[in-house]
Structure formats: C-alpha cells, structure tokens
Design a protein around this motif. Structure first.
Motif, PDB file in Angstrom:
ATOM      1  N   TYR A   1       0.830  -1.210   0.000  1.00 27.97           N
ATOM      2  CA  TYR A   1       0.000   0.000   0.000  1.00 27.97           C
ATOM      3  C   TYR A   1       0.864   1.260   0.000  1.00 27.97           C
ATOM      4  N   ALA A   2       1.722   1.409   0.991  1.00 31.54           N
ATOM      5  CA  ALA A   2       2.576   2.602   1.049  1.00 31.54           C
ATOM      6  C   ALA A   2       3.728   2.434   2.038  1.00 31.54           C
ATOM      7  N   TRP A   3       4.114   1.185   2.304  1.00 30.37           N
ATOM      8  CA  TRP A   3       5.266   0.910   3.151  1.00 30.37           C
ATOM      9  C   TRP A   3       5.143   1.508   4.549  1.00 30.37           C
ATOM     10  N   PHE A   4       3.917   1.519   5.077  1.00 28.47           N
ATOM     11  CA  PHE A   4       3.749   1.919   6.471  1.00 28.47           C
ATOM     12  C   PHE A   4       4.325   0.833   7.376  1.00 28.47           C
ATOM     13  N   ASP A   5       4.649   1.226   8.599  1.00 30.84           N
ATOM     14  CA  ASP A   5       5.155   0.288   9.592  1.00 30.84           C
ATOM     15  C   ASP A   5       3.972  -0.426  10.246  1.00 30.84           C
ATOM     16  N   TYR A   6       3.863  -1.722  10.014  1.00 30.90           N
ATOM     17  CA  TYR A   6       2.725  -2.490  10.521  1.00 30.90           C
ATOM     18  C   TYR A   6       2.653  -2.452  12.046  1.00 30.90           C
TER      19      TYR A   6
ATOM     20  N   GLN B   1      -3.707  16.037   9.815  1.00 36.96           N
ATOM     21  CA  GLN B   1      -3.187  15.607  11.121  1.00 36.96           C
ATOM     22  C   GLN B   1      -3.138  14.083  11.201  1.00 36.96           C
ATOM     23  N   PHE B   2      -4.185  13.450  10.702  1.00 41.04           N
ATOM     24  CA  PHE B   2      -4.288  11.987  10.709  1.00 41.04           C
ATOM     25  C   PHE B   2      -3.140  11.361   9.921  1.00 41.04           C
ATOM     26  N   MET B   3      -2.904  11.881   8.713  1.00 36.41           N
ATOM     27  CA  MET B   3      -1.859  11.318   7.859  1.00 36.41           C
ATOM     28  C   MET B   3      -0.470  11.547   8.461  1.00 36.41           C
ATOM     29  N   MET B   4      -0.232  12.736   8.978  1.00 35.33           N
ATOM     30  CA  MET B   4       1.088  13.049   9.529  1.00 35.33           C
ATOM     31  C   MET B   4       1.430  12.173  10.725  1.00 35.33           C
ATOM     32  N   SER B   5       0.414  11.767  11.459  1.00 38.72           N
ATOM     33  CA  SER B   5       0.665  10.968  12.661  1.00 38.72           C
ATOM     34  C   SER B   5       1.162   9.561  12.328  1.00 38.72           C
ATOM     35  N   TYR B   6       0.958   9.118  11.079  1.00 37.56           N
ATOM     36  CA  TYR B   6       1.353   7.760  10.709  1.00 37.56           C
ATOM     37  C   TYR B   6       2.573   7.717   9.789  1.00 37.56           C
TER      38      TYR B   6
ATOM     39  N   PHE C   1      11.543   6.769   7.668  1.00 36.90           N
ATOM     40  CA  PHE C   1      11.940   5.461   7.149  1.00 36.90           C
ATOM     41  C   PHE C   1      10.962   4.979   6.090  1.00 36.90           C
ATOM     42  N   GLN C   2       9.686   5.315   6.253  1.00 33.36           N
ATOM     43  CA  GLN C   2       8.689   4.951   5.255  1.00 33.36           C
ATOM     44  C   GLN C   2       9.029   5.575   3.897  1.00 33.36           C
ATOM     45  N   PHE C   3       9.396   6.856   3.892  1.00 34.68           N
ATOM     46  CA  PHE C   3       9.720   7.526   2.637  1.00 34.68           C
ATOM     47  C   PHE C   3      11.008   6.968   2.018  1.00 34.68           C
ATOM     48  N   ILE C   4      11.921   6.530   2.856  1.00 33.41           N
ATOM     49  CA  ILE C   4      13.138   5.889   2.337  1.00 33.41           C
ATOM     50  C   ILE C   4      12.770   4.596   1.616  1.00 33.41           C
ATOM     51  N   LYS C   5      11.881   3.815   2.210  1.00 32.88           N
ATOM     52  CA  LYS C   5      11.452   2.556   1.585  1.00 32.88           C
ATOM     53  C   LYS C   5      10.686   2.822   0.292  1.00 32.88           C
ATOM     54  N   ILE C   6       9.841   3.873   0.279  1.00 29.20           N
ATOM     55  CA  ILE C   6       9.100   4.217  -0.936  1.00 29.20           C
ATOM     56  C   ILE C   6      10.058   4.602  -2.053  1.00 29.20           C
ATOM     57  N   ALA C   7      11.088   5.401  -1.722  1.00 29.11           N
ATOM     58  CA  ALA C   7      12.072   5.820  -2.723  1.00 29.11           C
ATOM     59  C   ALA C   7      12.837   4.620  -3.273  1.00 29.11           C
ATOM     60  N   ALA C   8      13.215   3.699  -2.391  1.00 25.91           N
ATOM     61  CA  ALA C   8      13.935   2.506  -2.832  1.00 25.91           C
ATOM     62  C   ALA C   8      13.054   1.652  -3.742  1.00 25.91           C
ATOM     63  N   TRP C   9      11.800   1.470  -3.356  1.00 29.76           N
ATOM     64  CA  TRP C   9      10.842   0.694  -4.153  1.00 29.76           C
ATOM     65  C   TRP C   9      10.629   1.339  -5.520  1.00 29.76           C
ATOM     66  N   SER C  10      10.535   2.654  -5.543  1.00 26.32           N
ATOM     67  CA  SER C  10      10.343   3.369  -6.794  1.00 26.32           C
ATOM     68  C   SER C  10      11.527   3.161  -7.731  1.00 26.32           C
ATOM     69  N   ASN C  11      12.728   3.193  -7.186  1.00 24.84           N
ATOM     70  CA  ASN C  11      13.918   2.991  -8.016  1.00 24.84           C
ATOM     71  C   ASN C  11      14.012   1.564  -8.539  1.00 24.84           C
ATOM     72  N   VAL C  12      13.597   0.609  -7.747  1.00 24.00           N
ATOM     73  CA  VAL C  12      13.566  -0.782  -8.220  1.00 24.00           C
ATOM     74  C   VAL C  12      12.603  -0.904  -9.399  1.00 24.00           C
ATOM     75  N   LEU C  13      11.414  -0.314  -9.261  1.00 25.73           N
ATOM     76  CA  LEU C  13      10.429  -0.368 -10.339  1.00 25.73           C
ATOM     77  C   LEU C  13      10.934   0.364 -11.582  1.00 25.73           C
ATOM     78  N   LEU C  14      11.653   1.460 -11.367  1.00 17.75           N
ATOM     79  CA  LEU C  14      12.213   2.215 -12.494  1.00 17.75           C
ATOM     80  C   LEU C  14      13.226   1.357 -13.256  1.00 17.75           C
ATOM     81  N   LEU C  15      14.054   0.636 -12.535  1.00 13.79           N
ATOM     82  CA  LEU C  15      15.018  -0.253 -13.171  1.00 13.79           C
ATOM     83  C   LEU C  15      14.331  -1.391 -13.927  1.00 13.79           C
ATOM     84  N   LEU C  16      13.142  -1.762 -13.456  1.00  9.21           N
ATOM     85  CA  LEU C  16      12.384  -2.824 -14.117  1.00  9.21           C
ATOM     86  C   LEU C  16      11.549  -2.305 -15.283  1.00  9.21           C
ATOM     87  N   GLY C  17      11.636  -0.991 -15.544  1.00  3.24           N
ATOM     88  CA  GLY C  17      10.975  -0.435 -16.720  1.00  3.24           C
ATOM     89  C   GLY C  17       9.669   0.272 -16.477  1.00  3.24           C
TER      90      GLY C  17
END
Length: 366
Positions: free
Chosen positions: A161-166, A202-207, A211-227
C-alpha cells in the motif's frame, strides 16, 4: 508484552494489555482450519488474550447483551482466500497500470482516457482493499487461529500500500479502539479542530515516518530499473493510494466519529455513526468500513462479514422494539433522544442512561 494504563474515562478506568505483532508469545490453535463449537469458543478466548478491549461500563449504548449474535467464521480459509484475492487483484491491476498504460504526456500513442480512468479508479479501490486487509490483520480477523499467517498477510498488504510500519499501525489502531474519541489520547481523533481537511492532514502526519519515505524511494527505483515509467508511478503509485487514504479516512474516521455541531469532549465508540446503505453500495463505498458501530461492537469480525453483523443487529433491535412497543432504526448510531430534539439539553452522555428498548429507537446519524 506491552502494558498501557489509560486515563479515567466516563466513570471507569480502561486497563489495556496488547501483545504486539512482533511478540513470539503466540498460541497456535489446532493445525486443521475447521472448528467445532467448542473450538470456536476457544478461538474467541485466544483472541481476547491477544487483543484486549477495555472493560465495558454499564452503558446501554454498547448493546452488550447482543454480543453473542455474531461469532467468527468456523475456518480461517475464507479470510485467507479473501485477503489473497484482494492482493492478487491489486497485483494484476498494478502491473497493468505501471507497464502497459501509456500516459498522454509520455507517449505519442497513448492509451485512451477511458482506459486510463478505469484502471486508475480500479487500482484506487484495490489500494483501499489493501488497507482494509491490513486493518483486518490488526484485528486478527484474517486468520484467528494463526497469528503468524494473519500478521504476514497484514504486513504484506500495508507494504504494498505505502510501506507503512505495521507494528506502529497495530499499536495506534488499538489505542484508537481502547480510547475512542478521547481528545489527545485517541491517535485517530482530531486535536481540537474537526475540520475535514485539517483533521485528515493531522491523521496522515501521525502515521508517516522518515523510514517509510526511504522505503518508498527505494521501491520506486527498483520499479524504475524494471521499466516502470516515473510518470506512471506518480499517477498509479502516488495519486491512487492518496485518494484511497482520503476515502478510508472519510468513511472510517471522519463520518463515524465526527462530533455533532457544538459538542465538545469525548466521542466514545458507542455513539459511532453506522451506515444504512445497501450492502453492495457499502462494499463499493469502502469495503463495509462504514458499518462502523458494528465494527467496534464485534472487532473480530472480518470486513466481509460486517453485513451479517448489521443484519443480525437489526433483527434483534426490531424484536426488542416490537416487544417494547417502540420504533427502531436500522443501527444504533449516534443517538439523539427526544429531549435533546426539544432543546432541553439532553446530550450524548444522557443517551447511555436510557433503557435498552428506548436506546434501540435511535435516530440515524445525519
């Protein structure tokens, strides 16, 4: 094990103990998925040990005498298959959106607008399904008999969904259930301003976490490499889940827990608004997340069985009302008794003192 002692509220103390999802102290039920009535009773006992709810006060609004109307599925397989179905449908549409849709501003032969819009809203709906799947996992409702399977599917869904911390979501969500509507204690409740957009921000910022944005950036780069083009990622991997987040917030937090005009103070779960929409419309709205009073009453019910909870509740309240000679609404939403309507100052707290038959005759929330 983590122990949290809450504040005093409404005349009684909440004492909450949660076994976090990372705990190894998990009791596993018999290997086979089916359950006899005796085993089903044991399943609920197991659930109560792992997901403690606050002690319920003597409050007619809880309809505690009706809690026996619903029992969870006799097998874990339906919940597992539903969760896997949502994950599989999301994966299929996600792959199509990122690799097979050609956006007008990136291609000389773009996909048709009808195709793009259909894929976008289909994916947005399935993103909502990913979060609902995670939400069920946080309640142990995917696989009540196996915490390991249950939490694995929940972690997978929220990562896609968005790499939130479960673990963070799990902890905060149970704080919401155990302190519903208490300002500055319930992490999902507004901080003094119930304005829709301010509350949502406020709701979104609290979650969100760094580290979540780091994981999103890494995931995005993996997908970019995959085309997968970055433009497709922005539309289908950023805009779609953001829209689904607003959908989830609106139907699962704002509408059910928004205080009536002029009301200041707690909004306990007993006064949560619940939808009267037809079952299909409720599903298309937010996977039955709008049946919110029922969700708080039976937190171990998976999303796809909330219509059953509502139906049985309606039947029971109708029977009570018939026996008491009164009228009945379709669900015990935020109640406003006749004295308040007549301007005599009967507030939310007074509803709890009404007899059960009178409480059944509630007015559907606006």
């Amino acid at each position: 094990m983590k122990t949290i002692h809450s504040r005093i509220f409404a005349g009684g103390a909440y004492y909450l103990t949660i076994i976090p999802p990372t705990s190894k102290r998990v009791h596993i039920m018999p290997k086979r998925m089916g359950s006899s009535p005796e085993e089903l009773h044991d399943v609920l006992k197991l659930w109560e040990k792992q997901y403690y709810l606050p002690r319920e006060l003597d409050d007619a609004r809880t309809q505690k005498h009706l809690v026996h109307l619903y029992r969870p599925p006799r097998s874990d397989w339906p919940g597992i298959l539903v969760a896997c179905g949502v994950l599989g449908c999301w994966a299929a549409i996600f792959i199509h959106a990122l690799w097979f849709i050609k956006l007008p501003w990136t291609s000389e032969e773009p996909s048709s607008w009808c195709h793009i819009v259909a894929v976008f809203f289909s994916l947005e709906f399935l993103y909502t399904g990913l979060f609902i799947t995670t939400h069920d996992a946080m309640h142990g409702a995917i696989a009540l008999r196996s915490r390991r399977i249950n939490d694995f599917l929940g972690r997978l869904a929220i990562s896609l969904y968005a790499w939130f911390d479960y673990s963070v979501l799990h902890r905060k969500h149970w704080e919401h259930h155990n302190h519903t509507g208490i300002p500055l204690v319930d992490p999902d409740f507004h901080h003094g301003n119930p304005n829709l957009l301010i509350w949502f921000a406020q709701f979104m910022m609290s979650y969100m976490t760094v580290f979540q944005f780091i994981k999103i950036a890494a995931w995005s780069n993996v997908l970019l490499l995959l085309g997968a083009p970055i433009a497709n990622q922005m539309v289908f991997m950023t805009a779609a889940p953001l829209l689904s987040a607003f959908r989830l917030f609106y139907y699962g937090t704002y509408v059910p827990h928004h205080p009536p005009k002029g009301h200041v103070g707690p909004m306990p779960w007993q006064v949560s608004r619940s939808s009267n929409a037809p079952t299909l419309l409720s599903f298309l709205t937010c996977y039955h997340f709008d049946m919110h009073w029922e969700h708080h009453r039976w937190p171990y019910a998976p999303w796809w069985q909330l219509p059953i909870c509502r139906q049985r509740l309606r039947q029971a309240l109708a029977a009570e009302a018939a026996a008491g000679g009164g009228a009945v609404a379709s669900s015990p939403c935020v109640a406003v008794d006749n004295r308040r309507q007549q301007g005599l100052g009967a507030g939310l707290e007074q509803v709890g003192s009404l007899p059960a038959a009178t409480t059944a005759a509630v007015v559907a929330a606006r």
